[in-house]
Write an enzyme that holds these catalytic residues in place. Structure first.
Site, PDB file in Angstrom:
ATOM      1  N   GLN A 265      -2.778 -12.225   7.763  1.00  0.00           N
ATOM      2  CA  GLN A 265      -2.922 -11.989   6.321  1.00  0.00           C
ATOM      3  C   GLN A 265      -2.256 -13.118   5.530  1.00  0.00           C
ATOM      4  O   GLN A 265      -2.789 -13.596   4.536  1.00  0.00           O
ATOM      5  CB  GLN A 265      -2.299 -10.639   5.979  1.00  0.00           C
TER       6      GLN A 265
ATOM      7  N   ASP B 164       2.318  -9.222   9.146  1.00  0.00           N
ATOM      8  CA  ASP B 164       0.867  -9.367   9.058  1.00  0.00           C
ATOM      9  C   ASP B 164       0.552 -10.863   8.990  1.00  0.00           C
ATOM     10  O   ASP B 164       0.158 -11.383   7.945  1.00  0.00           O
ATOM     11  CB  ASP B 164       0.349  -8.618   7.822  1.00  0.00           C
TER      12      ASP B 164
ATOM     13  N   MET C 198       0.851  -1.201   0.000  1.00  0.00           N
ATOM     14  CA  MET C 198       0.000   0.000   0.000  1.00  0.00           C
ATOM     15  C   MET C 198       0.887   1.252   0.000  1.00  0.00           C
ATOM     16  O   MET C 198       0.407   2.349   0.307  1.00  0.00           O
ATOM     17  CB  MET C 198      -0.936  -0.003   1.204  1.00  0.00           C
TER      18      MET C 198
ATOM     19  N   GLN D  78     -10.392  -2.713   2.158  1.00  0.00           N
ATOM     20  CA  GLN D  78      -9.920  -3.344   3.389  1.00  0.00           C
ATOM     21  C   GLN D  78      -9.922  -2.399   4.594  1.00  0.00           C
ATOM     22  O   GLN D  78      -9.461  -2.763   5.667  1.00  0.00           O
ATOM     23  CB  GLN D  78      -8.552  -4.000   3.179  1.00  0.00           C
TER      24      GLN D  78
ATOM     25  N   HIS E 148       9.125  -3.441   3.375  1.00  0.00           N
ATOM     26  CA  HIS E 148       8.698  -3.630   1.981  1.00  0.00           C
ATOM     27  C   HIS E 148       9.908  -3.930   1.088  1.00  0.00           C
ATOM     28  O   HIS E 148       9.858  -4.801   0.228  1.00  0.00           O
ATOM     29  CB  HIS E 148       8.039  -2.352   1.432  1.00  0.00           C
TER      30      HIS E 148
HETATM   31  P1  AMP Z   1       1.447  -2.869   3.493  1.00  0.00           P
HETATM   32  O1  AMP Z   1       1.986  -1.821   2.590  1.00  0.00           O
HETATM   33  O2  AMP Z   1       1.408  -2.471   4.928  1.00  0.00           O
HETATM   34  O3  AMP Z   1       0.147  -3.457   2.992  1.00  0.00           O
HETATM   35  O4  AMP Z   1       2.482  -4.056   3.437  1.00  0.00           O
HETATM   36  C1  AMP Z   1       2.848  -4.663   2.229  1.00  0.00           C
HETATM   37  C2  AMP Z   1       3.607  -5.932   2.524  1.00  0.00           C
HETATM   38  O5  AMP Z   1       4.778  -5.609   3.276  1.00  0.00           O
HETATM   39  C3  AMP Z   1       2.796  -6.920   3.372  1.00  0.00           C
HETATM   40  O6  AMP Z   1       3.036  -8.236   2.900  1.00  0.00           O
HETATM   41  C4  AMP Z   1       3.363  -6.714   4.746  1.00  0.00           C
HETATM   42  O7  AMP Z   1       3.247  -7.850   5.579  1.00  0.00           O
HETATM   43  C5  AMP Z   1       4.816  -6.424   4.428  1.00  0.00           C
HETATM   44  N1  AMP Z   1       5.445  -5.730   5.547  1.00  0.00           N
HETATM   45  C6  AMP Z   1       4.982  -4.631   6.203  1.00  0.00           C
HETATM   46  N2  AMP Z   1       5.803  -4.307   7.233  1.00  0.00           N
HETATM   47  C7  AMP Z   1       6.792  -5.232   7.228  1.00  0.00           C
HETATM   48  C8  AMP Z   1       7.936  -5.450   8.041  1.00  0.00           C
HETATM   49  N3  AMP Z   1       8.223  -4.656   9.080  1.00  0.00           N
HETATM   50  N4  AMP Z   1       8.745  -6.485   7.742  1.00  0.00           N
HETATM   51  C9  AMP Z   1       8.462  -7.311   6.698  1.00  0.00           C
HETATM   52  N5  AMP Z   1       7.397  -7.152   5.887  1.00  0.00           N
HETATM   53  C10 AMP Z   1       6.573  -6.136   6.150  1.00  0.00           C
END
Ligand code: AMP
Length: 282
Positions: free
Chosen positions: A153, A150, A30, A61, A37
């Site tokens: 998820q 997550d 996102m 969501q 990321h």
């Molecule tokens: P988001 O932009 O928050 O939807 O996250 C996108 C992806 O990055 C999702 O698969 C998250 O689980 C992953 N993600 C977010 N924060 C972290 C983190 N601190 N370490 C590893 N992966 C992450």
């Protein structure tokens, strides 16, 4: 790096890569990208011929009283970071491209979507499952990369990929943390300096619980109480939505501590809702 905004063009591009025998890694995000990321993008780069990163703040969501309108956005900074990592394609659709007028198909991954975060965010995983299915259909990924941060998820998406025969391998990558253990999250930007300090209680509580189990405690209730006590000692954390020991497959509370267990926590801190977890082999 190619920038694509239209789903049909993204799908044609990905299909062409597949026809040439290339593997595609998808990293759905996102945006407001941080090291968490970026670790997923690096992993995809190391395992696939083509890496596609998507940035889409998925309205489906977010609940009506959640942070959709103030969710951090930084397309310019994100594009630079993704370019530096040499990802191949950035998929950047807008709301209308993903949910055109008349859109009315949603996916529900039953049972596991209602546990943990699902109990506090009704409809959240329905939105996640729907957008991830769309992204899988659009980008036809060989592998898709998600963060353990997550955890629920990843359970929902693994189930979805299996149940709907997507044929995409779901790869779960470790949680990337700040120097003091706080899991990186785009939502950490909501925290004031004081709240940021209090936020370290999440990692402290997971670490203490993990140590407690590794030193022999086998009663989940004892560990749960310990986690709750550590969080309760931070007055800025309120409320604790959940904190405890769970079965990593069913996400149900664990009665007994045996084999691999999930420690998971979700709290509210100021304007942020923070989650974290740890898998422990007991
Ligand atoms: P988001 O932009 O928050 O939807 O996250 C996108 C992806 O990055 C999702 O698969 C998250 O689980 C992953 N993600 C977010 N924060 C972290 C983190 N601190 N370490 C590893 N992966 C992450």
């Amino acid at each position: 790096m190619e920038l694509i905004r239209i789903p049909r063009i993204m799908q044609d591009t990905c299909r062409k890569h597949l026809q040439k025998g290339r593997t595609i890694g998808l990293v759905p995000t996102m945006g407001a990208l941080h090291e968490g990321h970026l670790s997923l993008i690096r992993r995809s780069r190391s395992e696939n011929d083509v890496t596609a990163v998507s940035i889409f703040v998925n309205p489906a969501q977010f609940g009506p009283s959640e942070d959709l309108s103030r969710y951090p956005r930084d397309i310019e900074g994100d594009t630079k970071k993704i370019g530096e990592l040499e990802a191949d394609v950035l998929f950047l659709p807008d709301d209308r491209a993903m949910y055109p007028a008349g859109f009315c198909t949603f996916l529900d991954v039953e049972k596991i979507s209602e546990k943990l975060c699902g109990a506090f965010r009704p409809g959240h995983f329905r939105g996640v499952a729907t957008v991830v299915s769309k992204l899988f259909n659009i980008t036809l990924p060989t592998r898709a990369y998600f963060g353990q941060k997550d955890f629920q998820q990843t359970v929902v998406i693994r189930r979805l990929a299996k149940d709907l025969n997507f044929g995409t391998e779901v790869v779960v990558c470790p949680t990337i943390r700040e120097h003091d253990g706080l899991a990186m999250s785009s939502r950490n930007a909501y925290l004031t300096a004081e709240q940021r300090k209090a936020a370290t209680a999440l990692f402290r509580c997971l670490t203490a619980a993990s140590q407690e189990m590794l030193s022999g405690t086998r009663t989940a209730e004892t560990v749960r109480e310990m986690m709750q006590d550590i969080l309760a000692a931070e007055p800025l954390i309120a409320p604790v939505e959940y904190a405890g020991v769970y079965d990593p497959q069913t996400l149900d509370p664990a009665a007994e501590i045996k084999g691999e267990v999930l420690l998971a926590v979700a709290v509210r801190l100021g304007n942020a809702r923070l989650i974290d977890n740890m898998l422990v082999n007991t």
